[in-house]
Structures are given as structure tokens and as C-alpha cells.
Design a protein around this motif. Structure first.
Motif, mmCIF file in Angstrom:
data_model
loop_
_atom_site.group_PDB
_atom_site.id
_atom_site.type_symbol
_atom_site.label_atom_id
_atom_site.label_comp_id
_atom_site.label_asym_id
_atom_site.label_seq_id
_atom_site.Cartn_x
_atom_site.Cartn_y
_atom_site.Cartn_z
ATOM 1 N N MET A 156 -3.509 -1.947 1.032
ATOM 2 C CA MET A 156 -2.272 -2.672 1.336
ATOM 3 C C MET A 156 -1.280 -1.710 2.001
ATOM 4 O O MET A 156 -0.263 -1.345 1.414
ATOM 5 N N PRO A 157 -1.579 -1.270 3.227
ATOM 6 C CA PRO A 157 -0.759 -0.227 3.842
ATOM 7 C C PRO A 157 0.705 -0.607 4.047
ATOM 8 O O PRO A 157 1.581 0.245 3.896
ATOM 9 N N VAL A 158 0.984 -1.850 4.363
ATOM 10 C CA VAL A 158 2.380 -2.252 4.572
ATOM 11 C C VAL A 158 3.133 -2.217 3.246
ATOM 12 O O VAL A 158 4.225 -1.657 3.161
ATOM 13 N N ALA A 159 2.532 -2.773 2.214
ATOM 14 C CA ALA A 159 3.175 -2.761 0.888
ATOM 15 C C ALA A 159 3.364 -1.333 0.389
ATOM 16 O O ALA A 159 4.411 -1.000 -0.169
ATOM 17 N N GLU A 160 2.373 -0.481 0.625
ATOM 18 C CA GLU A 160 2.473 0.908 0.187
ATOM 19 C C GLU A 160 3.593 1.638 0.923
ATOM 20 O O GLU A 160 4.312 2.442 0.333
ATOM 21 N N ARG A 161 3.749 1.349 2.213
ATOM 22 C CA ARG A 161 4.824 1.989 2.990
ATOM 23 C C ARG A 161 6.187 1.487 2.517
ATOM 24 O O ARG A 161 7.100 2.275 2.283
#
Length: 91
Positions: A55-60
């Protein structure tokens, strides 16, 4: 009830946590929203979709978002102070 802003360290030169801590030194209490990310809770760590990188967007966003104080009686001078402090951290 929330005024979220994203602090992109590569553009801002400070991390969200550095800004968060700096504001606290001036008795301005923001909130690190979506922190920690729910997928990082022990209950969800074993789920395949909750693995780091899935979940790269959520992690960012969980590393960049801070919700600034906002409420009906917030004096305009306080808004100016918050803005000035945030700008000063970008220098």
C-alpha cells in the motif's frame, strides 16, 4: 474538525515529525493522522495485503500527514503564527 497538510521531506527539507515536534515546542498540537497505519498493527501483520510495500500511497501518507488545529474560536493571530512557524521550518 481537521486541517490536514502533507509534509514531503524531499521538498520541505523537514519531516512531518520534525514539524510536529517543532510546533509542540510552541504549544501548538497537531495530530499525526493515520499513524500508525492500521496494517502495521500486530493483528493485521500476517495478512498478505498488509505487507510493507503493498500500500505505497497509504504508507507515504502515514509518514507525511499532520492535522493542524482548527476550531471555531481559533484566533486569526494563531492561524498566522502556525503558518509562520511552518514556513520557518522549510528554510
Amino acid at each position: 474538525s481537521y486541517f490536514p497538510v502533507l509534509i514531503d521531506k524531499s521538498r520541505f527539507r523537514k519531516s512531518r515529525d520534525e514539524v510536529y515536534d517543532g510546533l509542540k515546542q510552541h504549544n501548538i498540537y497537531g495530530r499525526r493522522y493515520f499513524y500508525p497505519l492500521i496494517s502495521q498493527f500486530p493483528t493485521y501483520r500476517g495478512i498478505e495485503s498488509a505487507q510493507p510495500g503493498k500500500m505505497p500511497v497509504a504508507e507515504r501518507v502515514t509518514e507525511e500527514v499532520i492535522c493542524l488545529p482548527i476550531y471555531p474560536d481559533l484566533p486569526p493571530g494563531a492561524v498566522d503564527e502556525i503558518c509562520s512557524l511552518i514556513k520557518s521550518y522549510a528554510l
